[in-house]
Design a protein around this motif. Sequence first.
Motif, PDB file in Angstrom:
ATOM      1  N   THR A 161       0.624  -1.153   0.058  1.00  0.00           N
ATOM      2  CA  THR A 161      -0.043   0.073   0.071  1.00  0.00           C
ATOM      3  C   THR A 161       0.906   1.245   0.023  1.00  0.00           C
ATOM      4  N   TYR A 162       0.094   2.451  -0.263  1.00  0.00           N
ATOM      5  CA  TYR A 162       0.984   3.694  -0.299  1.00  0.00           C
ATOM      6  C   TYR A 162       1.769   3.739   1.023  1.00  0.00           C
ATOM      7  N   GLY A 163       0.859   3.634   1.937  1.00  0.00           N
ATOM      8  CA  GLY A 163       1.201   3.805   3.480  1.00  0.00           C
ATOM      9  C   GLY A 163       2.379   3.293   3.885  1.00  0.00           C
ATOM     10  N   THR A 164       2.666   1.988   3.460  1.00  0.00           N
ATOM     11  CA  THR A 164       3.850   1.172   3.812  1.00  0.00           C
ATOM     12  C   THR A 164       5.025   1.581   2.849  1.00  0.00           C
ATOM     13  N   VAL A 165       4.587   2.065   1.581  1.00  0.00           N
ATOM     14  CA  VAL A 165       5.971   2.685   0.704  1.00  0.00           C
ATOM     15  C   VAL A 165       6.091   3.792   1.301  1.00  0.00           C
ATOM     16  N   GLU A 166       5.315   4.800   1.618  1.00  0.00           N
ATOM     17  CA  GLU A 166       5.775   6.176   1.924  1.00  0.00           C
ATOM     18  C   GLU A 166       6.759   6.013   3.154  1.00  0.00           C
ATOM     19  N   ARG A 167       6.372   5.271   4.191  1.00  0.00           N
ATOM     20  CA  ARG A 167       7.110   4.864   5.504  1.00  0.00           C
ATOM     21  C   ARG A 167       8.277   4.249   5.040  1.00  0.00           C
ATOM     22  N   ALA A 168       8.370   3.333   4.292  1.00  0.00           N
ATOM     23  CA  ALA A 168       9.862   2.645   3.886  1.00  0.00           C
ATOM     24  C   ALA A 168      10.711   3.792   3.249  1.00  0.00           C
ATOM     25  N   VAL A 169      10.309   4.544   2.275  1.00  0.00           N
ATOM     26  CA  VAL A 169      10.983   5.428   1.765  1.00  0.00           C
ATOM     27  C   VAL A 169      11.536   6.522   2.375  1.00  0.00           C
ATOM     28  N   ALA A 170      10.832   6.830   3.350  1.00  0.00           N
ATOM     29  CA  ALA A 170      11.207   7.985   4.573  1.00  0.00           C
ATOM     30  C   ALA A 170      12.201   7.440   5.232  1.00  0.00           C
ATOM     31  N   TRP A 171      11.996   6.075   5.828  1.00  0.00           N
ATOM     32  CA  TRP A 171      13.059   5.317   6.761  1.00  0.00           C
ATOM     33  C   TRP A 171      14.287   5.567   5.905  1.00  0.00           C
ATOM     34  N   SER A 172      14.546   4.866   4.704  1.00  0.00           N
ATOM     35  CA  SER A 172      15.796   4.928   3.804  1.00  0.00           C
ATOM     36  C   SER A 172      16.444   6.022   3.435  1.00  0.00           C
ATOM     37  N   HIS A 173      15.648   7.110   3.890  1.00  0.00           N
ATOM     38  CA  HIS A 173      16.378   8.638   3.766  1.00  0.00           C
ATOM     39  C   HIS A 173      16.393   9.187   4.919  1.00  0.00           C
ATOM     40  N   GLY A 174      16.303   8.541   6.113  1.00  0.00           N
ATOM     41  CA  GLY A 174      16.509   9.122   7.510  1.00  0.00           C
ATOM     42  C   GLY A 174      15.732  10.199   7.746  1.00  0.00           C
ATOM     43  N   VAL A 175      14.301  10.296   7.117  1.00  0.00           N
ATOM     44  CA  VAL A 175      13.229  11.445   7.361  1.00  0.00           C
ATOM     45  C   VAL A 175      12.578  11.004   8.572  1.00  0.00           C
ATOM     46  N   PRO A 176      12.590  12.039   9.549  1.00  0.00           N
ATOM     47  CA  PRO A 176      11.752  11.675  11.029  1.00  0.00           C
ATOM     48  C   PRO A 176      10.251  11.873  10.652  1.00  0.00           C
ATOM     49  N   GLU A 177       9.706  11.318  11.531  1.00  0.00           N
ATOM     50  CA  GLU A 177       8.275  11.046  11.392  1.00  0.00           C
ATOM     51  C   GLU A 177       7.391  12.229  11.210  1.00  0.00           C
ATOM     52  N   THR A 178       7.856  13.396  11.970  1.00  0.00           N
ATOM     53  CA  THR A 178       7.059  14.625  11.848  1.00  0.00           C
ATOM     54  C   THR A 178       7.302  15.316  10.467  1.00  0.00           C
ATOM     55  N   SER A 179       8.263  15.082   9.848  1.00  0.00           N
ATOM     56  CA  SER A 179       8.627  15.495   8.463  1.00  0.00           C
ATOM     57  C   SER A 179       8.048  14.589   7.132  1.00  0.00           C
ATOM     58  N   ARG A 180       7.912  13.545   7.762  1.00  0.00           N
ATOM     59  CA  ARG A 180       7.129  12.347   6.787  1.00  0.00           C
ATOM     60  C   ARG A 180       5.835  12.867   6.464  1.00  0.00           C
ATOM     61  N   LYS A 181       5.289  13.138   7.278  1.00  0.00           N
ATOM     62  CA  LYS A 181       3.516  13.647   7.330  1.00  0.00           C
ATOM     63  C   LYS A 181       3.527  14.748   6.796  1.00  0.00           C
ATOM     64  N   ALA A 182       4.532  15.720   6.470  1.00  0.00           N
ATOM     65  CA  ALA A 182       4.338  16.941   6.052  1.00  0.00           C
ATOM     66  C   ALA A 182       5.001  17.180   4.726  1.00  0.00           C
ATOM     67  N   ALA A 199      23.077  -0.220  -3.026  1.00  0.00           N
ATOM     68  CA  ALA A 199      23.287   0.128  -1.622  1.00  0.00           C
ATOM     69  C   ALA A 199      22.048   0.955  -1.423  1.00  0.00           C
ATOM     70  N   ARG A 200      21.564   2.092  -2.136  1.00  0.00           N
ATOM     71  CA  ARG A 200      20.287   2.726  -1.656  1.00  0.00           C
ATOM     72  C   ARG A 200      19.028   1.669  -1.653  1.00  0.00           C
ATOM     73  N   LEU A 201      18.909   0.621  -2.570  1.00  0.00           N
ATOM     74  CA  LEU A 201      17.964  -0.195  -2.707  1.00  0.00           C
ATOM     75  C   LEU A 201      17.831  -1.310  -1.379  1.00  0.00           C
ATOM     76  N   ARG A 202      18.882  -1.507  -1.105  1.00  0.00           N
ATOM     77  CA  ARG A 202      19.215  -2.459   0.174  1.00  0.00           C
ATOM     78  C   ARG A 202      18.543  -1.530   1.584  1.00  0.00           C
ATOM     79  N   ALA A 203      19.013  -0.251   1.403  1.00  0.00           N
ATOM     80  CA  ALA A 203      18.356   0.593   2.661  1.00  0.00           C
ATOM     81  C   ALA A 203      16.852   0.582   2.550  1.00  0.00           C
ATOM     82  N   PHE A 204      16.325   0.733   1.045  1.00  0.00           N
ATOM     83  CA  PHE A 204      14.893   0.699   1.080  1.00  0.00           C
ATOM     84  C   PHE A 204      14.155  -0.550   1.265  1.00  0.00           C
ATOM     85  N   GLN A 205      14.764  -1.452   0.968  1.00  0.00           N
ATOM     86  CA  GLN A 205      14.256  -3.075   1.108  1.00  0.00           C
ATOM     87  C   GLN A 205      13.975  -3.267   2.706  1.00  0.00           C
ATOM     88  N   ARG A 206      15.142  -2.864   3.293  1.00  0.00           N
ATOM     89  CA  ARG A 206      15.069  -3.193   4.803  1.00  0.00           C
ATOM     90  C   ARG A 206      13.915  -2.259   5.406  1.00  0.00           C
TER      91      ARG A 206
END
Length: 233
Positions: A7-28, A182-189
């Motif tokens: 789902t989009y929610g899962t993908v968005e959370r995963a991409v944010a995590w792989s880029h080190g984006v904090p939760e507050t910034s992810r939602k904005a 390397a970037r895909l490995r971070a995203f897949q984690r």
Amino acid sequence: MPKLEFTYGTVERAVAWSHGVPETSRKAGFRSMLNNLQKLGVLGEAARVGRGAPLTYTATELHRLFLGLELCELGLPPATAVGLVATYWDSKFDKICHEAEKNNPAARGGQPIDPGDDTVIHLGGVALRTGSLKGARSPTIPNINSCKLRELPTKIVEWMKMDPDDNPADLPPRALVLNFSARLRAFQRGLAAAHMIELRAEHTAIGKIKARADRRSRGRRQRNAAKGRGKRK
């Protein structure tokens, strides 16, 4: 990558995590950034984002979205990044993405990876700011290619030796590089972690629905029992 859908929610959370984006910034701001890439068409013509139909992300959509964002991280304007993905997806990027994901412990049966096998994307002869002054309608990236990480030094030397005397296209000695494996490995984690969060949420929701149904069922049984006792009296 397994043939899964997310789902989009899962993908968005995963991409944010792989880029080190904090939760507050992810939602904005980060969510707006991803939505902009999707509205520009980074997922391709078949994807129907924002048209009322819920979209599930397969390997193709995951690769296209993540690649588009990584190109933006290199400094490309979003429209340029999306344009490159759209124009060169079939001829270059699709194959590069599938090659890049092979250097992953999951794809190697749990065996350690060799960093030298990482797939690196290199963009050569770039002119992101002055291309328009020379007649280009968008920032110029005349060469898009890939190589293994162990081959990168040779490729960089080739680009840095660009000389007008032996360079008919007059390409500048300028390049952008991206270790996409390397970037895909971070995203897949991040994707695995986000998927587990979604599964736990679904399990909790199902448990709550079942508990409500059980309470209603007990209530009906109790009411029926009370009616039965009343009739016997």
